[in-house]
Design a protein around this motif. Structure first.
Motif, short mmCIF file in Angstrom:
data_model
loop_
_atom_site.label_atom_id
_atom_site.label_comp_id
_atom_site.label_asym_id
_atom_site.label_seq_id
_atom_site.Cartn_x
_atom_site.Cartn_y
_atom_site.Cartn_z
N GLY A 76 9.11 -57.10 0.19
CA GLY A 76 9.87 -58.23 -0.34
C GLY A 76 9.94 -59.41 0.61
O GLY A 76 10.56 -60.42 0.29
N SER A 77 9.30 -59.31 1.78
CA SER A 77 9.30 -60.41 2.75
C SER A 77 8.53 -61.61 2.21
O SER A 77 7.61 -61.47 1.41
CB SER A 77 8.69 -59.97 4.08
OG SER A 77 9.51 -59.04 4.73
N THR A 78 8.91 -62.77 2.69
CA THR A 78 8.27 -64.02 2.29
C THR A 78 7.37 -64.54 3.41
O THR A 78 7.39 -64.03 4.53
CB THR A 78 9.34 -65.09 1.98
OG1 THR A 78 10.07 -65.34 3.19
CG2 THR A 78 10.27 -64.65 0.86
N VAL A 79 6.64 -65.60 3.09
CA VAL A 79 5.82 -66.28 4.09
C VAL A 79 6.72 -66.77 5.22
O VAL A 79 6.38 -66.65 6.40
CB VAL A 79 5.04 -67.45 3.45
CG1 VAL A 79 4.36 -68.30 4.51
CG2 VAL A 79 4.02 -66.91 2.46
N ALA A 80 7.90 -67.30 4.89
CA ALA A 80 8.84 -67.77 5.91
C ALA A 80 9.25 -66.63 6.84
O ALA A 80 9.37 -66.82 8.06
CB ALA A 80 10.06 -68.39 5.25
N ALA A 81 9.46 -65.44 6.30
CA ALA A 81 9.83 -64.28 7.11
C ALA A 81 8.69 -63.90 8.05
O ALA A 81 8.93 -63.52 9.21
CB ALA A 81 10.21 -63.11 6.22
N ALA A 82 7.46 -64.00 7.58
CA ALA A 82 6.31 -63.69 8.43
C ALA A 82 6.22 -64.70 9.57
O ALA A 82 6.01 -64.33 10.73
CB ALA A 82 5.02 -63.71 7.61
N ARG A 125 0.65 -75.37 7.52
CA ARG A 125 0.42 -75.02 6.13
C ARG A 125 0.12 -73.53 6.03
O ARG A 125 -0.29 -72.90 7.00
CB ARG A 125 -0.76 -75.80 5.55
CG ARG A 125 -0.63 -77.30 5.66
CD ARG A 125 0.41 -77.82 4.68
NE ARG A 125 0.45 -79.26 4.70
CZ ARG A 125 1.41 -79.97 5.26
NH1 ARG A 125 2.40 -79.37 5.87
NH2 ARG A 125 1.40 -81.29 5.23
N SER A 126 0.29 -72.98 4.84
CA SER A 126 -0.01 -71.57 4.65
C SER A 126 -0.76 -71.36 3.35
O SER A 126 -0.61 -72.12 2.39
CB SER A 126 1.26 -70.72 4.69
OG SER A 126 2.22 -71.21 3.79
N ALA A 127 -1.58 -70.32 3.35
CA ALA A 127 -2.32 -69.94 2.16
C ALA A 127 -2.19 -68.43 2.00
O ALA A 127 -2.34 -67.68 2.97
CB ALA A 127 -3.79 -70.32 2.28
N MET A 165 -3.15 -72.11 -1.50
CA MET A 165 -2.01 -72.75 -0.85
C MET A 165 -0.72 -72.18 -1.44
O MET A 165 -0.65 -71.90 -2.63
CB MET A 165 -2.05 -74.26 -1.06
CG MET A 165 -3.25 -74.95 -0.44
SD MET A 165 -3.23 -74.91 1.35
CE MET A 165 -1.85 -75.97 1.67
N CYS A 166 0.29 -72.01 -0.58
CA CYS A 166 1.55 -71.44 -1.06
C CYS A 166 2.73 -72.03 -0.31
O CYS A 166 2.58 -72.61 0.77
CB CYS A 166 1.53 -69.92 -0.91
SG CYS A 166 1.54 -69.35 0.80
N ALA A 167 3.89 -71.87 -0.89
CA ALA A 167 5.13 -72.29 -0.27
C ALA A 167 5.63 -71.17 0.64
O ALA A 167 5.22 -70.01 0.50
CB ALA A 167 6.17 -72.58 -1.35
N GLU A 168 6.54 -71.50 1.54
CA GLU A 168 7.10 -70.49 2.43
C GLU A 168 7.96 -69.48 1.68
O GLU A 168 8.27 -68.43 2.21
CB GLU A 168 7.87 -71.14 3.57
CG GLU A 168 6.94 -71.83 4.56
CD GLU A 168 7.52 -71.92 5.95
OE1 GLU A 168 8.76 -71.89 6.11
OE2 GLU A 168 6.72 -72.03 6.89
#
Length: 85
Positions: free
Chosen positions: A28-34, A56-58, A63-66
């Protein structure tokens, strides 16, 4: 439950952090958590991925949001903004 995400770094981030690695996170972790997990290592990780730095993140090459939620086996890439010219 734990998930494993494959990380890739590009451009100046690759020069500082290497090509990539695997990262274990809670389900359940997000890009922001990573990004925060990497920052918590301190040193060059904290500096390169600091809040306010343009990164930026993909997720799986899109492309994706945090706020994007990660799944086991996902590929998460971090890179600086790209400008043309």
């Amino acid at each position: 439950m734990t998930i494993t995400v494959r990380l890739k770094f590009f451009a100046s981030l690759r020069e500082k952090l290497g090509e990539g690695e695997s990262l274990d996170l809670s389900a359940g972790s997000t890009v922001a958590a990573a990004r925060e997990a990497l920052r918590s290592r301190g040193g060059v990780h904290a500096e390169s991925l600091a809040p306010g730095r343009a990164v930026r993140s993909a997720l799986n090459q899109k492309m994706c949001a945090e706020s994007a939620v990660l799944a086991d086996g996902d590929e998460l890439a971090f890179f600086p903004p790209v400008t043309g010219g």
